[in-house]
Design an enzyme around this catalytic site. Structure first.
Site, PDB file in Angstrom:
ATOM      1  N   LEU A  37       0.807  -1.220   0.000  1.00  0.00           N
ATOM      2  CA  LEU A  37       0.000   0.000   0.000  1.00  0.00           C
ATOM      3  C   LEU A  37       0.844   1.276   0.000  1.00  0.00           C
ATOM      4  O   LEU A  37       0.479   2.274  -0.631  1.00  0.00           O
ATOM      5  CB  LEU A  37      -0.926  -0.012   1.218  1.00  0.00           C
ATOM      6  CG  LEU A  37      -2.017   1.040   1.310  1.00  0.00           C
ATOM      7  CD1 LEU A  37      -2.975   0.931   0.138  1.00  0.00           C
ATOM      8  CD2 LEU A  37      -2.777   0.884   2.630  1.00  0.00           C
ATOM      9  N   ASN A  39       5.046   3.212   0.950  1.00  0.00           N
ATOM     10  CA  ASN A  39       6.466   3.104   1.296  1.00  0.00           C
ATOM     11  C   ASN A  39       7.024   4.496   1.567  1.00  0.00           C
ATOM     12  O   ASN A  39       6.886   5.396   0.730  1.00  0.00           O
ATOM     13  CB  ASN A  39       7.251   2.442   0.157  1.00  0.00           C
ATOM     14  CG  ASN A  39       8.676   2.143   0.552  1.00  0.00           C
ATOM     15  OD1 ASN A  39       8.911   1.466   1.560  1.00  0.00           O
ATOM     16  ND2 ASN A  39       9.631   2.632  -0.216  1.00  0.00           N
ATOM     17  N   CYS A 465     -14.357 -13.964 -49.848  1.00  0.00           N
ATOM     18  CA  CYS A 465     -14.568 -13.132 -48.654  1.00  0.00           C
ATOM     19  C   CYS A 465     -14.917 -14.020 -47.464  1.00  0.00           C
ATOM     20  O   CYS A 465     -14.320 -13.906 -46.404  1.00  0.00           O
ATOM     21  CB  CYS A 465     -15.679 -12.120 -48.907  1.00  0.00           C
ATOM     22  SG  CYS A 465     -15.285 -10.926 -50.191  1.00  0.00           S
ATOM     23  N   GLN A 484     -15.403 -14.800 -42.007  1.00  0.00           N
ATOM     24  CA  GLN A 484     -15.411 -13.953 -43.201  1.00  0.00           C
ATOM     25  C   GLN A 484     -14.317 -12.896 -43.052  1.00  0.00           C
ATOM     26  O   GLN A 484     -14.336 -12.096 -42.124  1.00  0.00           O
ATOM     27  CB  GLN A 484     -16.783 -13.292 -43.362  1.00  0.00           C
ATOM     28  CG  GLN A 484     -16.943 -12.513 -44.647  1.00  0.00           C
ATOM     29  CD  GLN A 484     -18.403 -12.177 -44.937  1.00  0.00           C
ATOM     30  OE1 GLN A 484     -19.307 -12.709 -44.307  1.00  0.00           O
ATOM     31  NE2 GLN A 484     -18.639 -11.313 -45.902  1.00  0.00           N
ATOM     32  N   CYS A 487     -15.868  -8.026 -45.018  1.00  0.00           N
ATOM     33  CA  CYS A 487     -17.298  -8.009 -44.724  1.00  0.00           C
ATOM     34  C   CYS A 487     -17.920  -6.679 -45.138  1.00  0.00           C
ATOM     35  O   CYS A 487     -17.802  -5.668 -44.427  1.00  0.00           O
ATOM     36  CB  CYS A 487     -17.522  -8.243 -43.233  1.00  0.00           C
ATOM     37  SG  CYS A 487     -16.526  -9.594 -42.550  1.00  0.00           S
ATOM     38  N   ASN A 496     -24.739 -13.134 -46.839  1.00  0.00           N
ATOM     39  CA  ASN A 496     -23.925 -14.188 -46.234  1.00  0.00           C
ATOM     40  C   ASN A 496     -24.617 -14.832 -45.041  1.00  0.00           C
ATOM     41  O   ASN A 496     -24.553 -16.051 -44.851  1.00  0.00           O
ATOM     42  CB  ASN A 496     -22.568 -13.620 -45.795  1.00  0.00           C
ATOM     43  CG  ASN A 496     -21.810 -12.947 -46.921  1.00  0.00           C
ATOM     44  OD1 ASN A 496     -21.244 -11.870 -46.736  1.00  0.00           O
ATOM     45  ND2 ASN A 496     -21.800 -13.547 -48.107  1.00  0.00           N
ATOM     46  N   HIS A 526     -16.626  -3.532 -42.748  1.00  0.00           N
ATOM     47  CA  HIS A 526     -16.558  -2.174 -43.273  1.00  0.00           C
ATOM     48  C   HIS A 526     -17.874  -1.722 -43.893  1.00  0.00           C
ATOM     49  O   HIS A 526     -18.675  -2.527 -44.365  1.00  0.00           O
ATOM     50  CB  HIS A 526     -15.430  -2.038 -44.308  1.00  0.00           C
ATOM     51  CG  HIS A 526     -15.428  -3.123 -45.347  1.00  0.00           C
ATOM     52  ND1 HIS A 526     -14.730  -4.298 -45.184  1.00  0.00           N
ATOM     53  CD2 HIS A 526     -16.043  -3.215 -46.555  1.00  0.00           C
ATOM     54  CE1 HIS A 526     -14.905  -5.062 -46.254  1.00  0.00           C
ATOM     55  NE2 HIS A 526     -15.706  -4.429 -47.094  1.00  0.00           N
TER      56      HIS A 526
END
EC number: 1.5.1.3
Length: 583
Positions: A37, A39, A465, A484, A487, A496, A526
């Site tokens: 915790l 020093n 693809c 895939q 896309c 698809n 995309h």
């Protein structure tokens, strides 16, 4: 007996590291591994910006709506217990803030430029520190002599939550007296010299109930965990719940909303950069209807949510087609084929074209004219003279698409000449092989159909693809997972989803199985720039119930299916949305 920490919302927040040269046996770790915790009057490590950001986020965050409910809870407790308020010496607070309670050493360890901690009510617990010992600029800091002195303040003052922030003796007293509701605990994953340790956490009383993402700062990794009292832990968690692993349980329970869980969800979101949240902010005002849907559990929203994410947060990139895209990497969708056929409803899809293309693949065909004769123009742009020449396929006849999907499914490894050649018994018939495995070795982990043949890529009009699918059999049911690589969310992915779902239905039938799930894994996902406006329209449409798909039950051979063997029942859909293909 009522839990005071629950009534007055008292929490601990701390950060701990591993202890250098501790007596812990090498390789043996536990929750107690992280206990360093302090020093020499400070932190054992140099400033960790991520932890400091988390600390500030947690201790500064307030929710006005939830506060009214918390206040009602506290007022009810005080009314029930006939608590008399004494506001003498307690400052009035107008702005809703959290309280932070710390010992004298912790106060002194805070750099002067950060004192007092801003937008928080600072309370110092010290038996020796006097008000006159503080500089004038700290006039609003409250000093108390004991833990018991805190409660008159909590009963009178306006505050959201109370956080105990150190040091070790203060933590210990609150824990020993059962005055901590939760512990927000940072695990700094490095070892440092420490002379102050966090008190042992009673693991019969506290359990870890939440774990954050893993971060990196100052050359070390770290994460954040939440310890909750065992009585507050949900006894039953359904791992099949759609929100499991992604959302805190209390968030979605309207009748029994757990405000702590709501806040914890916010705390764990502390490191989401504002510039990423609205990366493409110019589109934000176009999703009024989409954003008005509170719970998007309809499975079509898996697809719609990906589009929304890409339009709002996607990376702007140039691409092969010259159109340009917004893109992101890595998504997954899962559809229950035993309940429905996932044919998108937010726009009308060309079902006949999807089926005809799939049958064309299954026959191993590469002649685009076959589809054109059926008025299916999916591959038309990829078979033109201009497109083939751009692929340096000058010798290729128009609409000869090369060794694409169907050829690889039925003749993998065979030498491709042209679309007119007879390839019977040439190459590996992958489709035949996977059907054989499903029938005769259903637990096999090699039931894979792959269209990505590196040797043939340059001969293809368009490299595949959707490149690989795998099948899984259990309890008389067949599932398919498909990866895939590329896309196109606007045009390709809806086809698809439907195509591989139909494919799964077909293989299930010829193997005497029932369809179970189709899982769709997306790599480069995309949205083309010329599709954005059309997709905004689609996102503001509300999905209808999915249709069902019926196959002719007499068909037992995959090659015997014809278009007349498929019936889509109850396909309710919105109007068609036109989008230009980027070729």
């Amino acid at each position: 007996m009522e839990d005071i920490s629950e009534i007055f919302d008292i929490y601990a927040i701390c950060a701990c590291c591993k202890v250098l040269n501790s007596n812990e046996k090498a390789g043996c770790f536990s929750n107690k591994t992280f206990k360093g915790l302090g020093n020499e009057g400070g932190l054992p490590w140099k400033c960790n910006s991520v932890d400091m950001k988390h600390f500030s986020s947690v201790t500064s965050y307030v929710n006005e709506t939830n506060y009214m409910r918390l206040k009602w809870k506290r007022d009810r407790y005080m009314e029930k217990n006939n608590v008399k308020l004494n506001t003498d010496g307690i400052p009035s607070v107008d702005k809703l803030q959290n309280i932070v309670v710390m010992g004298k050493a912790s106060w002194e360890s805070i750099p002067s430029k950060f004192k007092p901690l801003q937008n928080r009510i600072n309370i110092i617990l010290s038996r020796t520190l006097k008000k006159e010992d503080l500089a004038k600029e700290y006039n609003n800091v409250i000093i108390i002599n004991s833990v018991d002195d805190l409660f008159p303040i909590l009963k009178c003052i306006k505050y959201y939550k109370c956080f105990i922030i150190g040091g070790a003796s203060v933590y210990k007293e609150f824990l020993d007296r059962n005055l901590i509701k939760k512990i927000y605990f940072t695990r700094i994953n490095n070892a440092y010299t420490c002379d102050v340790l966090f008190p042992d956490i009673n693991e019969d009383l506290f359990k870890i109930t939440s774990i954050s993402d893993v971060y990196s700062s100052n050359n070390t990794t770290l994460d954040f965990v939440i310890y909750s009292k065992t009585k507050e832990i949900h006894e039953e968690i359904n791992p099949n719940d759609e929100l499991f692993n992604n959302t805190f349980l209390g968030v979605c329970d309207e009748k029994n909303t757990n405000f702590d869980d709501e806040d914890d969800y916010t705390y764990f979101s502390f490191n989401k950069h504002k510039d990423n949240i609205k990366k493409n902010s110019e589109h934000a005002h176009h999703f009024k209807i989409y954003n008005s849907i509170k719970y998007k559990h309809h499975p079509e929203y898996q697809y719609l949510n990906i589009i929304y994410d890409i339009i709002m947060h996607g990376n702007k990139q140039d691409d092969r087609t010259g159109v340009g895209v917004l893109s992101k990497f890595g998504y997954m969708m899962k559809f229950n084929l035993s309940e429905y056929f996932p044919l998108l409803t937010t726009k009308k899809l060309f079902v006949r074209g999807i089926i005809e293309e799939l049958l064309w693949f299954i026959r191993g065909e590469t002649n685009g004219n076959t589809l054109l004769e059926k008025n299916v123009r999916i591959w038309e742009a990829n078979g033109t003279r201009e497109f083939l020449d751009n692929r340096k396929l000058f010798h290729r006849e128009v609409n000869d698409l090369g060794p694409i999907y169907g050829f690889q499914w039925r003749h993998f490894g065979a030498e491709y000449t042209d679309m007119h050649a007879d390839y019977k018994d040439k190459g590996v018939d992958q489709l035949k092989n996977i059907i054989n495995l499903i029938k005769n070795d259903p637990t096999c982990r090699r039931i894979i159909l792959c269209a990505w043949n590196v040797k043939d890529l340059d001969q293809m009009a368009l490299p595949p693809c959707h490149i690989l699918c795998q099948f899984y059999v259990f309890d008389g049911k067949l599932s398919c997972i498909m990866y895939q690589r590329s896309c196109d969310l606007g045009l390709g992915v809806p086809f698809n989803i439907a195509s591989y779902s139909i494919f799964t239905y077909m293989i299930a039938q010829v193997c005497n199985l029932q369809p179970a799930e189709f899982i769709h894994v997306l790599g480069n996902a995309h949205v083309y720039n010329n599709h954005v406006e059309s997709l905004k329209v689609q996102l503001n449409r509300t999905p209808y119930p999915f249709p069902t798909l019926k196959l002719n039950p007499e068909i037992k051979n995959i090659e015997d299916f014809t278009i007349s063997d498929f019936t889509v029942q109850n396909y309710v859909h919105h109007d068609k949305i036109s989008m230009d293909m980027a070729a």
